[in-house]
Scaffold this motif. Structure first.
Motif, PDB file in Angstrom:
ATOM      1  N   LEU A 182      -2.508  -1.335   8.748  1.00 34.84           N
ATOM      2  CA  LEU A 182      -1.278  -1.202   7.976  1.00 34.84           C
ATOM      3  C   LEU A 182      -0.053  -1.256   8.883  1.00 34.84           C
ATOM      4  O   LEU A 182      -0.071  -0.735   9.997  1.00 34.84           O
ATOM      5  CB  LEU A 182      -1.257   0.136   7.228  1.00 34.84           C
ATOM      6  N   LYS A 214      -0.354  -3.904   4.143  1.00 37.55           N
ATOM      7  CA  LYS A 214      -1.582  -4.407   4.765  1.00 37.55           C
ATOM      8  C   LYS A 214      -1.272  -5.644   5.585  1.00 37.55           C
ATOM      9  O   LYS A 214      -0.484  -6.493   5.165  1.00 37.55           O
ATOM     10  CB  LYS A 214      -2.625  -4.738   3.694  1.00 37.55           C
ATOM     11  N   HIS A 249       0.862  -1.182   0.000  1.00 35.91           N
ATOM     12  CA  HIS A 249       0.000   0.000   0.000  1.00 35.91           C
ATOM     13  C   HIS A 249       0.896   1.228   0.000  1.00 35.91           C
ATOM     14  O   HIS A 249       2.013   1.193   0.491  1.00 35.91           O
ATOM     15  CB  HIS A 249      -0.889  -0.036   1.251  1.00 35.91           C
TER      16      HIS A 249
END
Length: 313
Positions: A30, A7, A2
């Motif tokens: 995250l 993630k 990401h």
């Protein structure tokens, strides 16, 4: 990967972790920093300097400490930890999960995972993985090749001959890392270059089109990633410009705060660019081992001049 982190679901897949409980933020959580924490001090009620953004890991030492506590104290340890917004708690070595731990994780809706790896292996692999995944990244226009073990990125305007030189270098036994777009990541003060997955192993030649280097030349002609050691910049020959003929001065370009040696090659018909790039790579390697041909020549000329003036004197 990401844009703001990794993630937790991707991390679980990468490491093959067992999911004991899915937290409320299981799909969105995250990992944003490249470190882990073993909450031994936290289980002693010391939460000063505690960074909840880190993955929390329970190893054999923490497990044995918790095992010796009464059930209520053990439950309090987990309740206190799960009050923080941690991405996940990982139990290593396939250790048994305390009932108090699972109950607390469910009540506080926190992600609870288990690994088969030893604590040391899991933490070192995690830090290595996060260092790569979270490394600062920039994309540069050019061709990246592995030439005699040196990572060389050829840059220059479109149509100047980068891909043509790259194909000749591949035919000479060197390896393609990326064409057109080079993704560079800074890892431990080094730049590591790769190709975007979509265009990996492809190269575009004007007049022929896109070719698959791996299919055409075989596995020996490609490399997935390479450290960046040298930038070779192609530019059309300019009669009015002075080009360095000795190379005594070193020139650098700054990429992600890393200084990379750069040489500028003037392009005109009749110049064998592939040979020049090969020599630039070998020369760069030579310089890393402390030998600079231009400085050696200058030293010899000075020595000869001194000897001449000595005789005249």
């Amino acid at each position: 990967m990401h844009e703001n982190g990794v993630k937790i679901t991707a991390f679980i897949k990468e490491f093959g972790l067992e999911v004991l409980n899915q937290g409320s933020d299981f799909e969105s959580a995250l990992l944003t920093i490249t470190d882990v924490n073993r909450p031994g001090l936290q289980f002693h009620d010391f939460y000063d300097y505690f960074d909840p953004r880190r993955i929390q890991v329970i190893g054999k030492a923490e497990y044995m400490y918790l095992k010796g506590l009464p059930s209520e104290s053990r439950r309090k340890c987990f309740d206190d930890l799960f009050l923080y917004d941690i991405p996940a708690l990982v139990i290593s070595r396939e250790l048994e999960c305390f009932p108090e731990c699972l109950e607390s994780a469910k009540e506080h809706e926190k992600t609870l995972l288990r690994s088969t790896e030893t604590t040391v292996d899991f933490t070192s692999h995690t830090i290595e993985y996060l260092n790569r995944a979270l490394a600062p990244c920039v994309t540069r226009h050019g061709v990246l090749l592995d030439i005699y073990g040196e990572g060389v990125m050829i840059t220059g305007d479109s149509g100047v001959g980068k891909s043509e030189a790259a194909i000749e270098l591949i035919m000479r036994g060197h390896r393609l890392v990326a064409d057109d777009a080079v993704e560079l990541r800074r890892i431990s003060n080094q730049l590591i270059g790769t190709a975007p997955e979509v265009i990996r192993h492809y190269i575009e030649l004007r007049g022929i089109g896109v070719i698959d280097v791996r299919q055409l030349f075989g596995m020996r002609a490609i490399k997935v990633e390479s450290q960046l050691d040298l930038v070779v910049h192609f530019e059309p020959w300019d009669q009015t410009k002075f080009y360095d003929r000795l190379g005594i001065e070193d020139h650098f370009t700054n990429i992600l705060d890393v200084q990379v040696p750069i040489v500028t090659i003037p392009v005109r018909p009749g110049r064998n660019l592939a040979s020049i790039v090969e020599v630039a790579a070998m020369n760069n390697r030579h310089r890393k081992f402390g030998y600079n041909a231009a400085q050696e020549l200058a030293r010899r000329v000075d020595l000869r001049a001194d000897m001449g003036s000595g005789k005249n004197g």
